[in-house]
Write a protein that holds these residues in place. Structure first.
Motif, mmCIF file in Angstrom:
data_model
loop_
_atom_site.group_PDB
_atom_site.id
_atom_site.type_symbol
_atom_site.label_atom_id
_atom_site.label_comp_id
_atom_site.label_asym_id
_atom_site.label_seq_id
_atom_site.Cartn_x
_atom_site.Cartn_y
_atom_site.Cartn_z
ATOM 1 N N MET A 1 -13.843 -0.999 -15.591
ATOM 2 C CA MET A 1 -13.687 -0.199 -14.369
ATOM 3 C C MET A 1 -12.288 -0.416 -13.802
ATOM 4 N N MET A 2 -11.656 0.653 -13.355
ATOM 5 C CA MET A 2 -10.301 0.544 -12.828
ATOM 6 C C MET A 2 -10.299 -0.192 -11.506
ATOM 7 N N GLU A 3 -9.253 -0.982 -11.280
ATOM 8 C CA GLU A 3 -9.156 -1.745 -10.053
ATOM 9 C C GLU A 3 -8.876 -0.812 -8.884
ATOM 10 N N THR A 4 -9.585 -1.001 -7.788
ATOM 11 C CA THR A 4 -9.376 -0.206 -6.587
ATOM 12 C C THR A 4 -8.294 -0.854 -5.740
ATOM 13 N N VAL A 5 -7.299 -0.086 -5.356
ATOM 14 C CA VAL A 5 -6.209 -0.616 -4.547
ATOM 15 C C VAL A 5 -6.261 -0.007 -3.174
ATOM 16 N N ALA A 6 -5.745 -0.723 -2.210
ATOM 17 C CA ALA A 6 -5.722 -0.213 -0.842
ATOM 18 C C ALA A 6 -4.753 0.947 -0.750
ATOM 19 N N VAL A 7 -4.994 1.838 0.183
ATOM 20 C CA VAL A 7 -4.186 3.045 0.290
ATOM 21 C C VAL A 7 -2.707 2.762 0.495
ATOM 22 N N PRO A 8 -2.294 1.836 1.390
ATOM 23 C CA PRO A 8 -0.865 1.601 1.567
ATOM 24 C C PRO A 8 -0.170 1.187 0.276
ATOM 25 N N ASP A 78 -18.420 9.494 -1.517
ATOM 26 C CA ASP A 78 -18.329 8.429 -0.520
ATOM 27 C C ASP A 78 -18.740 7.086 -1.116
ATOM 28 N N ARG A 79 -19.670 7.123 -2.051
ATOM 29 C CA ARG A 79 -20.262 5.881 -2.553
ATOM 30 C C ARG A 79 -19.515 5.326 -3.762
ATOM 31 N N ILE A 80 -19.005 6.170 -4.636
ATOM 32 C CA ILE A 80 -18.384 5.642 -5.859
ATOM 33 C C ILE A 80 -16.892 5.924 -5.953
ATOM 34 N N GLY A 81 -16.341 6.653 -4.975
ATOM 35 C CA GLY A 81 -14.901 6.883 -4.955
ATOM 36 C C GLY A 81 -14.513 8.304 -5.301
ATOM 37 N N ASN A 195 -6.174 5.225 -6.969
ATOM 38 C CA ASN A 195 -7.501 5.055 -6.394
ATOM 39 C C ASN A 195 -7.383 4.855 -4.889
ATOM 40 N N THR A 196 -8.464 5.112 -4.187
ATOM 41 C CA THR A 196 -8.539 4.815 -2.760
ATOM 42 C C THR A 196 -9.687 3.845 -2.539
ATOM 43 N N ALA A 197 -9.664 3.204 -1.388
ATOM 44 C CA ALA A 197 -10.747 2.272 -1.066
ATOM 45 C C ALA A 197 -12.053 3.027 -0.900
#
Length: 402
Positions: A1-8, A78-81, A195-197
């Motif tokens: 699974m790809m790592e989720t990064v914070a928006v900033p 909303d739940r999985i990105g 990705n987004t949070a």
């Protein structure tokens, strides 16, 4: 699974221009699937020996299940990105679209067009919420304008590409080509969209039912959704009529000439990415009303004109008006939605493509009981009603463009 990064962090690593282009391209190529059968109605009539009304279901089946899909994929995003849902859709579209190019029965074609529409619904409900999460407010309206440009341009792009490929090969190749485009886009999205949070916490059915009631009780939403259903209804209705109108007496235009006229509609669409600047200068709601006024004028005069140059100009004015309305409506939904933006956008997309489903059916029915001119007039009257309704919409905080 790809790592989720914070928006900033994501926005530091990815240029806004690249993200904007990818969102535009996804909107263009995904929604083009809704329109590729419009110039092929006559082909399906001859190939499968079905009526004009039945052939229109190759479009309406897609639009109906496309609309239904929004109600599932909006909350699911909303739940999985957002990006994960977009990728799921592009992968599924690749398989289903290629499958369509291999069918040999009309029933299979209708069924798979419905499935194609359902999985295509992964993009639109996620795109607006994704843009609001990634982009700062000063860049947001321009990005929404380009996403809308993709949506509206797809209405011409899908028809022109389908017509060109059919004239070069056959109708099956239209879907094989489109499936290849979805595959390429799938790979590009993996690498080019950050990705987004994800939303914190799990939201169940009760949560969405509660917030759905709040949305559907608000007058501003009801007014906006009432206008929304008229947009693709008139757009699909107009282009369903235009080909047969210009191929008959007194015009007798060839398929190549009609294809050229469809392509000229893109001239009217270039205003869509500029809508952000128009909003900045004159305000969101006035932009919406001007777009509605232009669409009414173009569609009404299309029904009463006779010279071919005049008809082409009026079709461009109509498309220009529609191209202003789309981003304006999306901005209104985004502002009204607040924390319920993704759900509000899912309802918007659902209603929009219920209109797309009804467009060819209503246009063909109106033509069967009247004439081309009366049908164009009735379609323009729907937009007049939309213009009147827009006078009662109120948005507290109007988005400013860049």
């Amino acid at each position: 699974m790809m790592e989720t990064v914070a928006v900033p962090n994501a926005t530091k690593r990815f240029r806004y221009g690249v993200i904007t282009f990818m969102l535009f391209w996804c909107a263009l190529i995904v929604v083009s699937g809704a329109y590729v059968t419009t110039p092929l109605f006559g082909v399906f009539e001859d190939t499968f020996q079905v009526s004009k009304t039945m052939s229109a279901w190759t479009s309406s089946s897609f639009s109906f299940f496309y609309a239904v899909g929004f109600l599932l994929f909006g909350p699911l995003a909303d739940r999985i990105g957002r990006k994960q849902i977009i990728l799921l859709g592009l992968f599924s579209l690749t398989l289903v679209t290629i499958w369509i190019g291999m069918v040999s029965s009309f029933g299979s074609l209708i069924a798979l067009r419905g499935l194609q529409g359902f999985v295509a619904a992964t993009f639109a409900p996620s795109a607006l919420a994704y843009a609001f999460e990634i982009f700062p407010k000063q860049k947001l309206v321009t990005t929404i304008g380009f996403i809308s440009f993709g949506y509206v341009t797809s209405g011409i792009f899908g028809q022109v590409i389908a017509d060109l490929i059919y004239q070069w090969a056959n109708w099956e190749m239209v879907f094989l080509f489109l499936g290849g485009m979805y595959c390429i886009t799938f790979v590009a999205v993996i690498f080019l969209l950050p990705n987004t949070a994800r939303e914190q916490g799990k939201k169940g059915v009760r949560f969405y039912l509660y917030h759905s009631k709040l949305i559907l009780k608000q007058r501003n939403f009801l007014l906006t959704y009432s206008i929304t259903i008229m947009l693709l209804l008139t757009f699909m209705g107009m282009y369903t009529l235009l080909g047969s109108y210009l191929s008959g007496e007194p015009y007798n235009l060839s398929g190549e000439a009609i294809l050229g006229i469809r392509a000229l509609g893109i001239i009217g669409m270039v205003i869509s990415p500029l809508t952000g600047r128009i909003v900045q200068r004159i305000g969101l709601l006035l932009t919406l009303r001007i777009g509605l006024g232009m669409a009414v004028l173009g569609l009404f005069l299309l029904g009463i004109g006779s010279h071919i140059v005049f008809l082409v100009l009026m079709s461009i004015i109509y498309v220009m008006g529609i191209s202003m309305i789309f981003p304006a409506i999306m901005m209104v939904i985004g502002e009204l939605g607040g924390e319920r933006r993704a759900l509000a956008n899912a309802f918007y997309a659902f209603i929009l493509f219920i209109g797309a489903m009804l467009g060819p059916i209503i246009a063909i029915w109106l033509l069967s009981i009247g004439s081309y001119r009366s049908t164009f007039f009735i379609l323009s009257l729907l937009l007049v009603i939309g213009f009147v309704l827009s006078m009662f919409i109120q948005v507290k905080s109007q988005v400013q463009g860049t």
